[in-house]
Write a protein that holds these residues in place. Structure first.
Motif, mmCIF file in Angstrom:
data_model
loop_
_atom_site.group_PDB
_atom_site.id
_atom_site.type_symbol
_atom_site.label_atom_id
_atom_site.label_comp_id
_atom_site.label_asym_id
_atom_site.label_seq_id
_atom_site.Cartn_x
_atom_site.Cartn_y
_atom_site.Cartn_z
ATOM 1 N N VAL A 134 0.894 -1.287 -0.008
ATOM 2 C CA VAL A 134 0.017 0.173 -0.185
ATOM 3 C C VAL A 134 0.944 1.185 0.154
ATOM 4 O O VAL A 134 1.915 1.268 0.814
ATOM 5 N N ARG A 135 0.587 2.312 -0.682
ATOM 6 C CA ARG A 135 1.328 3.393 -0.918
ATOM 7 C C ARG A 135 0.246 4.655 -0.688
ATOM 8 O O ARG A 135 -0.800 4.766 -1.446
ATOM 9 N N CYS A 136 0.588 5.461 0.432
ATOM 10 C CA CYS A 136 -0.665 6.465 0.824
ATOM 11 C C CYS A 136 -0.089 7.832 0.214
ATOM 12 O O CYS A 136 0.880 8.085 0.471
ATOM 13 N N LEU A 137 -0.970 8.562 -0.222
ATOM 14 C CA LEU A 137 -0.805 10.027 -0.794
ATOM 15 C C LEU A 137 -1.781 10.821 0.240
ATOM 16 O O LEU A 137 -2.892 10.611 -0.088
ATOM 17 N N ASP A 138 -1.293 11.647 1.102
ATOM 18 C CA ASP A 138 -2.120 12.405 1.871
ATOM 19 C C ASP A 138 -2.205 13.712 1.318
ATOM 20 O O ASP A 138 -1.488 14.600 1.199
ATOM 21 N N ILE A 139 -3.812 13.894 1.063
ATOM 22 C CA ILE A 139 -4.037 15.211 0.435
ATOM 23 C C ILE A 139 -4.870 15.969 1.271
ATOM 24 O O ILE A 139 -5.649 16.876 1.114
ATOM 25 N N ARG A 140 -4.698 15.784 2.629
ATOM 26 C CA ARG A 140 -5.757 16.484 3.515
ATOM 27 C C ARG A 140 -5.075 18.106 4.008
ATOM 28 O O ARG A 140 -5.848 18.930 4.327
ATOM 29 N N ASN A 141 -3.851 18.213 3.577
ATOM 30 C CA ASN A 141 -3.249 19.268 3.738
ATOM 31 C C ASN A 141 -3.141 19.918 2.283
ATOM 32 O O ASN A 141 -2.532 19.645 1.270
ATOM 33 N N SER A 142 -3.956 21.091 2.093
ATOM 34 C CA SER A 142 -3.918 21.976 1.070
ATOM 35 C C SER A 142 -2.628 22.420 0.422
ATOM 36 O O SER A 142 -2.521 22.642 -0.654
ATOM 37 N N GLN A 143 -1.661 22.649 1.289
ATOM 38 C CA GLN A 143 -0.261 23.170 0.947
ATOM 39 C C GLN A 143 0.316 21.939 0.279
ATOM 40 O O GLN A 143 1.483 22.385 -0.640
#
Length: 282
Positions: free
Chosen positions: A28-37
């Motif tokens: 599994v590879r996670c890409l966190d998009i919760r931070n708009s920056q």
């Protein structure tokens, strides 16, 4: 499900889902998009790793990805034809893109099992919202539930279990008939203004403009409107504000109130989808 699975993390559901899949031995590879920056940075990583992905899991709804045009461009140019794509509430543009490319995809919200299981978490979260924001007890309160799909049914039944006097508003005769067979008082929206009188709370589940001025103006000024329908909801929020009535659009309730249970629901859906695709390929 062999090969790498890429998860775009938009809420705690995907965090728990990544944990569940990893424990099952998946890559599994996670890409966190919760931070708009850092969204652009994560989308660049998606572009880099997408070609080798066996499965791509997008948020629910997919529109939680801030850069929709950028996402669509990456999917069109970098998505391998054999990658399975999953997400919630794909836009028409995304559906057309995936269909045109011949990409196999699943909209979680069109999986009937997911819809039914999600409705339970949605109903419990909706009750938490009502408890937090209404000045009245649920027991003994007159509460309107607009719509009687999976979520409307679950919410109405749980409210009744807590002692509320529930009225269902629905457009279609057969839906009202079902609600009546389930023991609820059910009427057409034409009777909405009359039913709004004395209602302490209103829960809308219809993704269309149904909670209109004619209904809102008849609600007590201390009533509370909870709208859980897909954005932009079905409530005239400007009108509610004009009359001094609190109205909230609350999306993604399962991810807010029951993220781990919701993750298991998604994982089971992924398993069913992958198994179905494997049988098709044989």
């Amino acid at each position: 499900m062999n090969g790498q699975t890429i998860l775009l993390i938009s809420d705690m559901r995907q965090v728990y889902l990544a944990e569940i899949l990893t424990k099952k031995g998946m890559s599994v590879r996670c890409l966190d998009i919760r931070n708009s920056q850092t969204v652009e940075e994560q989308l660049l990583k998606l572009k880099k790793f997408l070609a080798g992905a066996a499965m791509l899991v997008l948020p629910i709804p997919v529109t939680k990805v801030p850069e929709q045009e950028r996402l669509n461009e990456i999917l069109n140019k970098n998505l391998a034809n054999d990658t399975l794509v999953l997400g919630g509430c794909f836009t028409e543009e995304q559906r057309e893109l995936l269909d045109r490319r011949g990409i196999r995809y699943l909209d979680f919200m069109e999986d009937e099992v997911v819809a039914q299981e999600n409705a339970v978490a949605t109903a419990e979260g909706a009750i938490a919202e009502l408890t937090n924001h209404s000045p009245y007890n649920i027991e003994g309160a007159k509460i309107l539930v607009t719509g009687y799909g999976n979520c409307g049914k679950a919410i109405a039944k749980k409210l009744r279990g807590l002692g509320a006097r529930v009225t269902v508003l629905a457009r279609r005769r057969e839906v009202r008939k079902q609600a009546k067979e389930d023991g609820f008082y059910a009427v057409d929206f034409a009777f909405g203004p009359e039913e709004a009188m004395g209602a302490a709370m209103l829960v809308n589940t219809v993704p269309a403009p149904v909670v209109t001025r004619v209904i809102i103006k008849e609600l007590p000024r201390d009533a509370y409107i909870l709208d859980i329908a897909s954005k932009p909801g079905g409530t005239d929020f400007a009108c509610a504000k004009e009359f001094g009535i609190r109205a909230d659009l609350v999306l993604g309730i399962p991810g807010k109130y029951a993220p781990k249970e919701s993750a298991y629901i998604l994982e089971r859906s992924m398993e069913r989808f992958a198994a179905k695709q494997k049988s098709i390929d044989r």
